[in-house]
Design a protein around this motif. Structure first.
Motif, PDB file in Angstrom:
ATOM      1  N   ASP A 201       1.026  -1.221  -0.081  1.00 58.79           N
ATOM      2  CA  ASP A 201       0.061  -0.107  -0.027  1.00 58.79           C
ATOM      3  C   ASP A 201       0.738   1.407   0.004  1.00 58.79           C
ATOM      4  OD1 ASP A 201       0.918  -0.237   2.613  1.00 58.79           O
ATOM      5  OD2 ASP A 201      -0.873   0.659   3.488  1.00 58.79           O
ATOM      6  N   LEU A 202       2.195   1.148  -0.123  1.00 57.05           N
ATOM      7  CA  LEU A 202       3.072   2.316  -0.205  1.00 57.05           C
ATOM      8  C   LEU A 202       3.950   2.311  -1.167  1.00 57.05           C
ATOM      9  CD1 LEU A 202       4.261   2.471   3.670  1.00 57.05           C
ATOM     10  CD2 LEU A 202       2.434   3.779   2.831  1.00 57.05           C
ATOM     11  N   ILE A 251      -2.505  -6.545   3.644  1.00 58.63           N
ATOM     12  CA  ILE A 251      -1.545  -5.671   3.540  1.00 58.63           C
ATOM     13  C   ILE A 251      -0.002  -5.838   3.761  1.00 58.63           C
ATOM     14  CG2 ILE A 251      -0.912  -2.831   3.727  1.00 58.63           C
ATOM     15  CD1 ILE A 251      -3.182  -3.501   1.835  1.00 58.63           C
ATOM     16  N   ALA A 252       0.809  -5.638   3.020  1.00 55.18           N
ATOM     17  CA  ALA A 252       2.369  -6.238   3.178  1.00 55.18           C
ATOM     18  C   ALA A 252       2.800  -5.280   4.524  1.00 55.18           C
ATOM     19  CB  ALA A 252       3.173  -5.933   1.927  1.00 55.18           C
ATOM     20  N   PRO A 253       3.531  -6.066   5.215  1.00 56.88           N
ATOM     21  CA  PRO A 253       4.184  -5.246   6.433  1.00 56.88           C
ATOM     22  C   PRO A 253       5.485  -4.923   6.167  1.00 56.88           C
ATOM     23  CG  PRO A 253       4.538  -7.733   6.589  1.00 56.88           C
ATOM     24  CD  PRO A 253       3.655  -7.415   5.300  1.00 56.88           C
ATOM     25  N   VAL A 254       5.277  -3.636   5.601  1.00 59.67           N
ATOM     26  CA  VAL A 254       6.431  -2.812   5.281  1.00 59.67           C
ATOM     27  C   VAL A 254       6.373  -1.286   5.814  1.00 59.67           C
ATOM     28  CG1 VAL A 254       6.475  -3.842   2.985  1.00 59.67           C
ATOM     29  CG2 VAL A 254       5.228  -1.707   3.203  1.00 59.67           C
ATOM     30  N   VAL A 255       7.508  -0.752   5.769  1.00 58.97           N
ATOM     31  CA  VAL A 255       7.579   0.668   6.327  1.00 58.97           C
ATOM     32  C   VAL A 255       8.069   1.606   5.396  1.00 58.97           C
ATOM     33  CG1 VAL A 255       8.305  -0.220   8.749  1.00 58.97           C
ATOM     34  CG2 VAL A 255      10.166  -0.079   7.141  1.00 58.97           C
ATOM     35  N   ALA A 256       8.066   2.940   5.551  1.00 58.56           N
ATOM     36  CA  ALA A 256       8.339   4.037   4.723  1.00 58.56           C
ATOM     37  C   ALA A 256       9.937   3.776   4.281  1.00 58.56           C
ATOM     38  CB  ALA A 256       7.735   5.333   5.200  1.00 58.56           C
ATOM     39  N   GLN A 264      10.511  -7.043   8.367  1.00 56.24           N
ATOM     40  CA  GLN A 264       9.304  -7.679   8.880  1.00 56.24           C
ATOM     41  C   GLN A 264       8.688  -8.275   7.648  1.00 56.24           C
ATOM     42  OE1 GLN A 264      10.585  -4.489   9.112  1.00 56.24           O
ATOM     43  NE2 GLN A 264       8.912  -3.127  10.019  1.00 56.24           N
TER      44      GLN A 264
ATOM     45  N   ASN B 146      10.188   2.945  14.590  1.00 51.65           N
ATOM     46  CA  ASN B 146       9.516   2.107  13.832  1.00 51.65           C
ATOM     47  C   ASN B 146       8.778   0.641  14.626  1.00 51.65           C
ATOM     48  OD1 ASN B 146       9.201   2.292  10.960  1.00 51.65           O
ATOM     49  ND2 ASN B 146      11.155   2.694  10.755  1.00 51.65           N
ATOM     50  N   ASP B 152       1.787  -4.826  14.037  1.00 56.05           N
ATOM     51  CA  ASP B 152       1.426  -6.154  14.488  1.00 56.05           C
ATOM     52  C   ASP B 152       2.148  -6.277  15.873  1.00 56.05           C
ATOM     53  OD1 ASP B 152       0.434  -6.823  12.242  1.00 56.05           O
ATOM     54  OD2 ASP B 152       2.220  -6.961  11.077  1.00 56.05           O
ATOM     55  N   ARG B 172       0.843   4.389   9.061  1.00 60.05           N
ATOM     56  CA  ARG B 172       0.584   4.283   7.909  1.00 60.05           C
ATOM     57  C   ARG B 172      -0.983   4.560   7.566  1.00 60.05           C
ATOM     58  NH1 ARG B 172       2.928  -1.396   6.209  1.00 60.05           N
ATOM     59  NH2 ARG B 172       0.894  -1.999   5.464  1.00 60.05           N
ATOM     60  N   LEU B 256      10.798   8.252   9.210  1.00 56.43           N
ATOM     61  CA  LEU B 256       9.939   7.320   9.732  1.00 56.43           C
ATOM     62  C   LEU B 256       8.699   7.064   8.815  1.00 56.43           C
ATOM     63  CD1 LEU B 256       9.303   8.246  13.434  1.00 56.43           C
ATOM     64  CD2 LEU B 256       9.710   6.164  12.932  1.00 56.43           C
ATOM     65  N   THR B 257       8.209   8.353   8.033  1.00 56.59           N
ATOM     66  CA  THR B 257       7.246   7.979   7.175  1.00 56.59           C
ATOM     67  C   THR B 257       7.534   8.415   5.845  1.00 56.59           C
ATOM     68  OG1 THR B 257       6.277  10.205   7.803  1.00 56.59           O
ATOM     69  CG2 THR B 257       5.358   8.165   9.024  1.00 56.59           C
ATOM     70  N   ALA B 258       8.706   9.177   5.463  1.00 57.66           N
ATOM     71  CA  ALA B 258       8.863   9.678   4.161  1.00 57.66           C
ATOM     72  C   ALA B 258       7.815  10.553   3.786  1.00 57.66           C
ATOM     73  CB  ALA B 258       9.228   8.503   2.960  1.00 57.66           C
TER      74      ALA B 258
END
Lengths: 440, 312
Positions: A201-202, A251-256, A264, B146, B152, B172, B256-258
């Motif tokens: 989703d990112l 939704i895939a466990p991703v980060v920015a 993860q 993060n 989760d 998110r 953290l979030t860009a």
């Protein structure tokens, strides 16, 4: 008799120094171009140790030693953003750029803004070698207005990969012919703790791959946005529905900071939370390194049909080696690029180092690329990728490619994949954003 | 004879360095020591600042020549929805710094100095504990948060679950992503701001507090009527610097979030970086930079003027 330096004198001298510094700076900006290392040295910038090793491997070949054995190559590895930013500034300022630089596919668009491209046109140097490469992977992303400015080595042929053991346990027939078959299998094996796919989703990658398979792209060969056509909308809607209607994906466990496959995400596959994915070889490679205990349980196949034109593959990702116009040793620089990317010896060394399937066709006759892969149940991935590569769709570059895909993430992928907007509206609205972007 | 000449020559050189006056105070030497700093300052700060000012009046994007466009880049700011979104987010962050972070820092400082923390050893301990985040690398902070905000297995969601509260996808979900950034900002900068207040509190003479007590004021009255008014210069300093630094916030939201999701945490500094290096529009990026400087200067000036009027 000497006179003491008064504050006024100091301020005057300081002002002079300021003007001098400004003038020096201006001269630096407008001065004669000069970069690379010159003489018998080449400067090579990369953002990944493995990619730098592709260049280092070329130095060990007989071809390089015979032609340029006395040339020293300095490899410098920077973080991804920093390398591209430094490259941009050094090329704009006319000083300090390397001879050769790795340029990632989505960052190349910045370098083709304006009338004066900062990379050497390699079209004539490549010459007949162009027939020996899969162009959509090897040269299309670094091609602008018919001229080739970079060469990539990675064959980014997208495939569907899945846990064959889980499918067999569930009595699912494989390989999958259509996406409907995939959905049926997904509904069979999905539980509260396990889904078929982890969809992003990112990041735009999932949509990019499926829309190519559906027969479209983001830009046509004239550089015009076509991402709101029927096939593109269908692909986006399908991704949304897999999560919210068909219940076969999460939704895939991703980060920015890593919006594609951070630790993860890899851990989720290791924990068995996902049973399938679609992507290019570089994406699948995390399974071998991070999910070793699923050895022999995975298999790959072409992308299923049933979505738009139903093409069997797509192209995603890539990094090319470009030679800057500041290079004072362009012949040696090109020879390094050629040996690394356009010889069997060069690309097989890279394959053996980091399992990068090459875009250079003759290499697939080498035994190393014909071996079966134990991880994927003994399949010969080299054969699968190279046979699909003939159907790779053309890649159309645009000066706003990078910006457009950022906008796509922001205005389409996130709102649609978070169930806040419908695919048709989001992709249609994106047209205004992209058409408002500066081309030069 | 030769020795005398040598001594005279050395004497002249020495006088020159001292400013030419025998036995007078030295004037050249300090300036010579200062000169390298000013040269470096001119080359690496003044020159870029002036060059960026020039660039902000030009159409300067991609590879090719620059074209003078006057105030067009500045006019574009008012119509750029992403710039306005970044301005809104940054302003919300700045408001949180002024109205949440600063009072919290004052509270921490007062608590450390008061009877709540009884011994000197504990006071030192808390001073260090609150200050540590400020000297921690932003990259480490981003990595840590993060994990804290992970949907989760994050610490925060686990705590919310334990309390029977709904969990959130902090980084998110565009409804809460900016709140998450503000929380990290508070965690990071609370200690340094508390330290400013602690310094201010230490400068308040004990006799004034004792006099208030003798006059029958309780602790709360002493705080409101004596401590707080005497802290006004420190409060002003904290608020002004919090405002200025808030308008420059870059690292925490970028890491953290860009700036996402969907620009929910886009700040002016991130937008400047994107325009400069992702869109490669140097002229417009320079105009954004100058708009940030103007906003910070105007707000700081307004705060100083307001404080001066309040003093009168």
């Amino acid at each position: 008799m000497g006179r003491g330096l008064s504050r006024r004198d100091f301020l005057r001298a300081g002002g002079g120094a300021l003007v001098g510094a400004y003038a020096l700076g201006l001269a630096g900006c407008g001065g004669e171009q000069g970069g690379g290392s010159g003489g018998n040295t080449l400067e090579f910038w990369a953002f990944d140790e493995g990619r730098a090793n592709l260049g280092r491997a070329a130095l060990k070949t007989d071809a390089w030693k015979e032609a340029h054995g006395d040339v020293k190559v300095n490899f410098r590895i920077f973080p991804y953003e920093q390398m591209h930013d430094k490259l941009l500034t050094s090329l704009v300022s006319g000083k300090g750029a390397p001879d050769i630089a790795d340029v990632e596919i989505s960052r190349f668009s910045n370098f083709i803004k304006g009338d004066e491209l900062p990379f050497l046109d390699l079209t004539d140097r490549i010459g007949g070698d162009i027939d020996d490469v899969y162009k959509p992977a090897a040269t299309d992303p670094w091609t602008w207005q018919g001229k080739i400015y970079g060469v990539g080595n990675e064959l980014n042929t997208c495939v569907l990969a899945y846990r064959k053991d889980l499918m067999e346990d569930a009595g699912v027939t494989t390989p999958f012919e259509t996406w409907d078959d995939v959905v049926a299998a997904g509904q069979e094996i999905s539980t509260a703790d396990r889904k078929m796919f982890a969809l992003h989703d990112l990041a735009f990658g999932d949509h990019y791959m499926l829309s190519q398979s559906a027969g479209t792209a983001y830009f046509d060969d004239g550089g015009n946005y076509i991402g709101d056509n029927e096939q593109s909308v269908e692909a986006m809607q399908y991704l949304h529905d897999m999560v919210y209607e068909l219940d076969i994906a999460d939704i895939a466990p991703v980060v920015a900071s890593d919006n594609w496959y951070p630790p993860q995400y890899r851990a989720a596959f290791k924990a068995g939370r996902f049973a399938a994915l679609f992507g290019p070889p570089w994406h699948l490679s995390f399974l071998l390194s991070d999910v070793p205990d699923q050895l022999g349980k995975w298999t790959v196949q072409k992308l299923p049909s049933g979505l738009g034109d139903g093409l069997p593959t797509a192209n995603f990702g890539g990094t090319g080696q470009c030679i800057t116009t500041q290079s004072e040793n362009a012949d040696a620089a090109y020879d390094l690029v050629r040996i690394a990317n356009l010889t069997t010896e060069g690309v097989v060394a890279d394959f053996e180092a980091r399992t990068a399937y090459p875009a250079y066709k003759p290499a697939y006759e080498d035994p190393a690329l014909q071996q079966s892969q134990e991880y994927f149940g003994g399949q010969k991935l080299g054969q699968i990728y190279s046979s699909l590569a003939t159907g790779l769709p053309q890649f159309n570059q645009s000066p706003v490619w990078g910006q457009a895909t950022e906008a796509l993430n922001r205005e389409v992928i996130t709102p649609v994949m978070q169930d806040k907007m419908d695919a048709q509206t989001a992709l249609t609205d994106l047209r205004a954003t992209i058409e408002g972007m500066k081309q030069g | 004879m030769a020795n005398t000449t040598e001594r005279q020559r050395r004497g002249r050189l020495s006088r020159k360095l001292r400013g030419g006056r025998p036995g007078g105070r030295s004037t050249i030497a300090p300036y010579l020591f200062l000169l390298p700093f000013f040269l470096i300052y001119a080359a690496f700060l003044i020159y870029p600042v002036l060059a960026a000012l020039r660039l902000s009046f030009y159409e300067s994007s991609g590879f090719g020549g620059d074209t003078f466009t006057g105030l067009a880049n500045y006019a574009r700011l008012a119509q750029d929805s992403r710039y306005l979104e970044a301005l809104k987010n940054t302003t919300l962050y700045a408001l949180a710094s002024v109205f949440i972070l600063s009072p919290l820092a004052l509270l921490v400082a007062v608590a450390i100095r008061s009877f709540v923390v009884p011994t000197a050893a504990f006071k030192s301990f808390y001073r260090i504990v609150f200050f540590l985040p400020f000297i921690t690398s932003f990259v480490v902070i981003a990595l840590m948060f993060n994990l804290v905000f992970n949907n989760d297995f994050g610490l925060l969601n686990n705590a919310l679950s334990a309390l029977g509260l709904p969990t959130l996808d902090w980084l998110r979900d565009e409804r809460v992503a900016l709140l998450a950034i503000i929380l990290v900002g508070i965690w990071t900068f609370l200690g340094i701001n508390a330290l400013y207040f602690l310094a201010g509190l230490q400068n308040i003479p004990e006799e004034v507090i004792e006099a208030a007590a003798v006059d029958g004021a309780n602790r709360l009255q002493t705080f409101w009527r004596v401590t707080l008014p005497l802290l006004r210069p420190v409060i002003l300093f904290v608020v002004v610097q919090a405002t200025i630094f808030s308008y420059q916030i870059f690292e925490i939201p970028f890491l953290l979030t860009a700036g996402g999701p969907s620009d929910a945490t886009l700040t002016l500094a991130i937008y400047l970086y994107e325009v400069g290096f992702r869109e490669f529009d140097r002229g417009y990026a320079s105009a954004i930079g100058y708009s940030m400087a103007i906003i910070a200067v105007v707000l700081a000036a307004a705060q100083l003027l307001a404080a001066r009027r309040f003093d009168r």
